[in-house]
Design an enzyme around this catalytic site. Structure first.
Site, mmCIF file in Angstrom:
data_model
loop_
_atom_site.group_PDB
_atom_site.id
_atom_site.type_symbol
_atom_site.label_atom_id
_atom_site.label_comp_id
_atom_site.label_asym_id
_atom_site.label_seq_id
_atom_site.Cartn_x
_atom_site.Cartn_y
_atom_site.Cartn_z
ATOM 1 N N THR A 1 43.275 49.600 47.566
ATOM 2 C CA THR A 1 44.627 49.965 47.999
ATOM 3 C C THR A 1 45.214 48.873 48.897
ATOM 4 O O THR A 1 46.246 49.067 49.523
ATOM 5 C CB THR A 1 44.584 51.298 48.781
ATOM 6 N N ALA B 1 44.863 43.533 46.221
ATOM 7 C CA ALA B 1 44.635 44.343 45.017
ATOM 8 C C ALA B 1 45.971 44.696 44.380
ATOM 9 O O ALA B 1 46.154 44.582 43.157
ATOM 10 C CB ALA B 1 43.868 45.600 45.383
ATOM 11 N N TYR C 1 31.672 43.458 55.201
ATOM 12 C CA TYR C 1 30.732 43.035 54.150
ATOM 13 C C TYR C 1 29.353 43.663 54.296
ATOM 14 O O TYR C 1 28.791 44.209 53.350
ATOM 15 C CB TYR C 1 30.529 41.509 54.190
ATOM 16 N N ASP D 1 42.443 27.708 57.397
ATOM 17 C CA ASP D 1 43.081 28.591 56.417
ATOM 18 C C ASP D 1 43.258 27.913 55.059
ATOM 19 O O ASP D 1 43.117 28.551 54.020
ATOM 20 C CB ASP D 1 44.448 29.034 56.974
ATOM 21 N N HIS E 1 40.886 25.393 50.177
ATOM 22 C CA HIS E 1 41.674 25.031 48.992
ATOM 23 C C HIS E 1 41.744 23.509 48.781
ATOM 24 O O HIS E 1 41.437 23.002 47.710
ATOM 25 C CB HIS E 1 43.105 25.567 49.096
HETATM 26 C C1 BG6 Z 1 45.880 31.591 51.367
HETATM 27 C C2 BG6 Z 1 46.194 31.356 52.811
HETATM 28 O O1 BG6 Z 1 44.526 31.353 51.137
HETATM 29 O O2 BG6 Z 1 46.670 30.747 50.560
HETATM 30 C C3 BG6 Z 1 47.664 31.559 53.063
HETATM 31 O O3 BG6 Z 1 45.449 32.261 53.611
HETATM 32 C C4 BG6 Z 1 48.492 30.755 52.113
HETATM 33 O O4 BG6 Z 1 47.998 31.231 54.404
HETATM 34 C C5 BG6 Z 1 48.045 30.992 50.686
HETATM 35 O O5 BG6 Z 1 49.843 31.153 52.270
HETATM 36 C C6 BG6 Z 1 48.780 30.099 49.718
HETATM 37 O O6 BG6 Z 1 48.451 30.441 48.418
HETATM 38 P P1 BG6 Z 1 49.490 30.250 47.230
HETATM 39 O O7 BG6 Z 1 48.750 30.771 46.053
HETATM 40 O O8 BG6 Z 1 50.702 31.029 47.587
HETATM 41 O O9 BG6 Z 1 49.765 28.775 47.163
#
Ligand code: BG6
Length: 797
Positions: free
Chosen positions: A39, A43, A154, A267, A272
Site C-alpha cells: 500500500t 507499490a 527488514y 541518495d 545510481h
Molecule cells: C531515487 C532518489 O533513488 O531516485 C530520489 O531517492 C530521486 O531522490 C530519484 O528523485 C530519481 O529517479 P528518477 O527515476 O526519477 O530519475
C-alpha cells in the site's frame, strides 16, 4: 478432459495454442509473488504495474501466478487500496482496450491483499500458498518476496519469512530489497551481515532502479554489439571525458527527514551514478549475458577507482532547503543544514584504459531541468581545411564526436542512444530500438539532432517493469551484490567523511542558478567556476575572504616567515620550490628535494603536479625526509602519499625517485637489515656533500619534525645521517633523516598549517635551542637558509 468446442475450426488453432499453453504451464510451474509494502508509494506508482506487465509477458509461456499484496494496513483498508490501484493498471499501447480490460480482470482475480504483521501471519501465508498448490495440482517454481519497506523493518520480516515462508525443495526463493542499503561502509556491512544470516547471496536482489532504465540497460549490449567500432575508441587515447548526469527540478520538500540523513551523494551518486559509471568503465566481458562475468568485471572496475578527497567535489544546497527542514522537523530558527542537495564530483580510474580521463558525476535537486544522461565525449585531433559551413555531419572529423546514453526527460523527452554521425553507424537490436524521427530545430549537446544516429526504444518501459522481469528471469547482473555494494561504499565513505562539515554553496534553485553551479577541473581538483556572491553567504557576511589578505612577510625564530591563507601560501611555496629547482638545475644540472609526508604537503604536491609545467622534473631527485615502517603500498606510507598526489602526475625518471628502504627481507625496519645505513649511503653517493638543495619539513603539535620526536634522542645528534625512531602515535616505527643531515641542506622550508598548530607555533616562537624537548627547535641549517611558511590559522589562530 473434455474441452467443449475444440474440434470446431477455426477455433481449433486457438485451442491448440491454449492446450500447448496449459501443458507448458504444467511444465514451468507456479510462482507466488508477495509484495510487502503493497500500500506504499512505490507499490502504487510502479510495482503493481510492473507485476501486471510481468503477468502479461509471461503468463502465455507456461507459468501460473498468484500475487499477494501485503502490508501492516488492516485487511479492509488494504483491500480497498489494492483494488483501486489494480483498476488503474494500463496495458502496452498495442493492446486493444477490451483485451486490456479482460487481462486486467484476470490479473485482479490472481491478486489479493492480506495483512502481514506477526510471525503467525507469515505461517498462514505459507500455508495458503501450499494449499493452493495442492488444490490446483500445481508444481511450485518459486517465490518472490519484494520488500518495498524501510530497511529498519527488514530484519523482522526476514526472520519470519525465513522461518516459515521458504518454498519447498526444488523451488527457488528471490528476495528483492530496496535502497537505502546503509549510510556508509560500516552500516552497509552491518546490514549485509544481518541479511546474510537469513538469505543466501544468490537469493537476494538489491534494486538500483537505474539499472532498469532502458538506456542504462543498453550500455553493455551496445558496447558488445559495436565491439568492432568501439574497440579502438573506448580508452584514454580517444575519450576526452565522460559525463554521468542526473539533474532534477524537484526539491526535497516532504521528504527532508530522509534527505537530511542522506544528501545527494548517498541518495544518487553512491548508487545510481556509480552503477552507470561501472557499466561504462568496466572491461567488457567476452560474454555479456553471463551475469557472473558482468559482476566480476564490475568489481574490477571498482578496484581501479582512485580515492577521492575533499578537492574532488563541489557541493551545493538550494536556498529553501534549510527552511524546509526546520518546518518539517520542527527545528529552531537558528538551524542551518549542511546537507548537500547538489554535488559535482571528479572521478579518475587508475588503469591502463582510463588513466587520465575525467569522469564527471553530477546530480542535484532544484536545478533548471530534469534530465539524465551519460555522455562520452571523444577527443578531436583533426583539422578541417574547409570552412565550417561546408562540414558534413557524417564526414567531417572536426564536428564533436560523442556517444550519449540518454536516460530520459530533457529536450528529447524519451530514452535514447545517440552516436555522432562522424563516429560510426551503430548497431542496435531492431526489435527493441528504432531510429528517432527527425525533429527540426532540436539541438542536443551543442549539435542538431540530425548530427546523430539516434535510436529510442520501440516500447518505452518503466525501470521497475524491466527489473521485475529480470528478477523473474534470475538476471542477477541487473542487481547489486553485497560485494558490489560494499565496494561502492568503500569508495564513497572517505569522501563523505571528509565533507561532513563542509558548508555547501547555496543556490536559489531553477533557472535562477545561472552559472553559480558551473564547475571546472584541473588534474584531480574540481572547483566552482564563479566566486560565491555575497548575498548567498550564510551567517555574517563580513567574514574575510582570501583575497582580502596579502602574503605577509616577517620573521619567526629569527628566520624569514611567509604567512597567508592556505591557498596562497601553498601557491607561494610551490613557486619558491620551482625557483629553487630552476636555480639548482642551472648551476649543478640536478635538484635534490627531500619531502615530508602527512597531510599538510598534500595540497603542495597537487599544486606542483597541476600548475607547474616548467618544473625541471627530469632533473629532479626526490628523497623522503621520513617514512613510516609500513609497506610502500600501504595508504599510511609517506611514499604512497607522494606517489598518489605527485609522482603519478609528473615525469620524474625512475632512477631519480628514492623511497626509504623500510621494507627489506620481508620485514619492516629491522635494525639488522641496515635500511637506514643503506639510505645514508645512497644519499652520500648521489647528493654532493650530502647537502640537499631543499628539505621540506612540517611541525607536529608536540614540536616534532621529520620523524624526530620529543624525549627520543635518536637522530637529534651524532654521526648517523639516517636513523630508526619511535613515534608516540601509530605506526610507531619510523625512519628519518637526522637533524645533522637536515641541517646540511642549502635550504629548509617548514610548512605549518591549520588551527591545531596554533599552540605549538606560539610556544616554539619563545623557546631556544632545545631539540630534546622540541626537535623542531634544532632545525638550523649550518650554512643554508631556513624559511617558515605558515597559514593564518596556524600563525594567528
Ligand atoms: C531515487 C532518489 O533513488 O531516485 C530520489 O531517492 C530521486 O531522490 C530519484 O528523485 C530519481 O529517479 P528518477 O527515476 O526519477 O530519475
Amino acid at each position: 478432459m473434455k474441452r467443449p468446442g475444440c474440434w470446431k475450426t477455426p477455433a481449433v488453432a486457438v485451442c491448440l495454442v491454449l492446450l500447448a499453453g496449459l501443458q507448458a504451464q504444467d511444465l514451468q510451474g507456479h510462482v507466488s509473488i508477495i509484495l510487502l509494502g503493497a500500500t506504499g508509494d512505490l507499490a502504487r506508482k510502479y510495482l503493481w504495474q510492473g507485476l501486471f506487465q510481468l503477468y502479461l509477458d509471461e503468463v502465455g509461456k507456461g507459468y501460473s501466478f498468484s500475487f499477494h499484496g501485503a502490508a501492516l494496513t488492516s485487511t479492509k483498508q488494504g483491500q480497498e487500496f489494492v483494488t483501486k490501484v489494480l483498476e488503474s493498471l494500463s496495458c502496452p499501447e498495442d493492446v486493444a482496450p477490451e483485451r486490456c480490460a479482460e487481462l486486467r480482470g484476470r490479473f485482479q482475480q490472481l491478486s489479493q491483499y492480506r495483512r502481514l504483521r506477526t510471525s503467525e501471519d507469515y505461517m498462514a501465508l505459507s500455508k495458503d500458498i501450499e494449499a493452493q498448490l495442492q488444490h490446483e495440482g500445481l508444481r511450485e517454481a518459486g517465490r518472490i518476496f519484494y520488500f518495498s519497506v524501510p530497511p529498519f523493518a527488514y530484519a523482522d520480516i526476514a526472520r519470519s519469512m525465513n522461518s516459515s515462508c521458504r518454498p519447498g525443495p526444488g523451488a527457488w526463493l528471490r528476495v528483492v530489497l530496496e535502497k537505502p542499503f546503509g549510510h556508509d561502509r560500516l552500516s552497509a556491512q552491518q546490514l549485509a551481515t544481518e541479511l546474510r544470516s537469513f538469505f543466501q547471496e544468490e537469493e537476494m536482489y538489491r534494486v538500483d532502479h537505474y539499472l532498469g532504465k532502458q538506456a542504462v540497460a543498453q550500455i553493455l549490449p551496445f558496447r558488445d554489439q559495436n565491439r568492432k567500432a568501439l574497440d579502438g575508441l573506448w580508452n584514454r587515447h580517444h575519450v576526452e571525458r565522460v559525463e554521468i548526469i542526473m539533474k532534477e527540478t524537484v526539491d526535497a520538500e516532504g521528504r527532508t527527514s530522509f534527505y537530511e540523513e542522506y544528501g545527494v551523494i548517498r541518495d544518487v551518486l553512491q548508487n545510481h551514478l556509480t552503477e552507470v559509471l561501472s557499466l561504462v568503465a568496466m572491461e567488457l566481458p567476452y560474454n555479456v549475458s553471463s551475469s557472473g562475468a558482468v559482476l566480476q568485471h564490475k568489481l574490477q572496475a571498482f578496484q581501479a577507482l582512485r580515492g577521492l578527497h575533499k578537492d574532488s567535489a563541489v557541493l551545493g544546497q538550494y536556498q529553501a532547503y534549510s527552511g524546509q527542514v526546520r518546518q518539517e522537523q520542527q527545528k529552531p530558527d537558528s538551524f542551518h543544514s549542511l546537507t548537500p542537495t547538489f554535488a559535482g564530483i571528479l572521478v579518475h580510474m587508475d588503469n591502463l584504459r582510463w588513466e587520465g580521463v575525467p569522469f564527471i558525476l553530477m546530480s542535484g535537486k532544484a536545478l533548471d531541468e530534469r534530465v539524465g544522461y551519460v555522455r562520452i565525449l571523444f577527443r578531436n585531433q583533426a583539422y578541417c581545411a574547409q570552412t565550417e559551413a561546408r562540414w558534413v555531419a557524417d564526414q567531417s572529423q572536426c564536428l564533436p564526436r560523442q556517444i550519449v546514453f540518454y536516460i530520459g526527460h530533457g529536450e528529447l523527452g524519451s530514452p535514447a542512444v545517440l552516436v555522432s554521425r562522424n563516429l560510426f553507424r551503430p548497431s542496435l537490436p531492431s526489435e527493441s530500438w528504432k531510429e528517432v524521427e527527425g525533429r527540426p530545430g532540436l539541438r542536443l549537446f551543442g549539435r542538431p539532432l540530425s548530427d546523430f544516429y539516434a535510436y529510442s526504444p520501440v516500447r518505452e518501459q518503466d525501470a521497475y517493469s524491466v527489473l521485475i522481469s529480470h528478477i523473474f528471469h534470475g538476471r542477477k547482473d541487473s542487481f547489486i551484490t553485497t560485494e558490489n555494494l560494499l565496494a561502492s561504499w568503500a569508495f564513497w565513505t572517505p569522501l563523505l567523511d571528509s565533507l561532513a562539515y563542509e558548508a555547501p554553496r547555496l543556490y536559489p534553485g531553477g533557472a535562477a542558478n545561472g552559472h553559480l553551479l558551473d564547475f571546472e577541473f584541473t588534474g584531480t581538483q574540481v572547483r566552482f567556476s564563479q566566486q560565491q556572491p555575497e548575498q548567498l553567504v550564510p551567517g555574517p557576511g563580513s567574514a574575510p575572504s582570501p583575497s582580502d589578505f596579502q602574503v605577509l612577510q616577517s620573521k619567526y625564530r629569527d628566520s624569514p616567515l611567509i604567512s597567508a591563507w592556505p591557498e596562497e601560501l601553498i601557491a607561494k611555496l610551490a613557486d619558491d620550490i620551482e625557483a629553487t629547482a630552476m636555480r639548482a638545475v642551472r648551476r649543478f644540472g640536478e635538484f635534490h628535494l627531500a619531502l615530508s609526508g602527512g597531510s599538510s604537503p598534500v595540497p603542495l604536491f597537487q599544486q606542483l603536479a597541476t600548475r607547474h609545467y616548467g618544473f625541471p622534473w627530469a632533473h629532479t631527485h626526490l628523497w623522503l625526509v621520513d617514512e613510516r615502517c609500513v609497506p610502500l603500498r600501504d595508504p599510511e606510507s609517506n611514499f604512497q602519499g607522494l606517489q598518489a598526489h605527485l609522482l603519478q602526475h609528473v615525469r620524474v625518471p625512475y632512477y631519480n625517485v628514492h623511497p626509504m628502504p623500510v621494507h627489506l627481507h620481508q620485514r619492516l625496519c629491522a635494525e639488522e637489515d641496515q635500511g637506514a645505513q643503506m639510505y645514508a649511503s645512497e644519499i652520500s653517493a648521489l647528493v654532493t656533500n650530502s647537502s640537499f638543495d631543499l628539505v621540506l619539513l612540517g611541525m607536529g603539535t608536540d614540536g616534532h619534525t621529520a620523524s624526530l620526536f620529543p624525549q627520543s634522542p635518536a637522530g637529534l645528534e651524532g654521526p648517523q645521517p639516517v636513523v630508526l625512531t619511535r613515534s608516540p602515535s601509530k605506526p610507531h616505527q619510523r625512519m628519518s633523516l637526522s637533524l645533522p643531515l637536515i641541517n646540511r641542506a642549502r635550504k629548509v622550508a617548514i610548512l605549518v598549517m591549520g588551527r591545531m598548530k596554533r599552540e605549538i607555533t606560539m610556544l616554539v616562537s619563545r623557546v631556544g635551542h632545545e631539540p630534546k624537548k622540541w626537535p623542531i627547535s634544532g632545525v638550523l641549517p649550518s650554512s643554508g637558509q631556513l624559511v617558515w611558511y605558515m597559514d593564518y590559522e596556524a600563525f594567528l589562530g
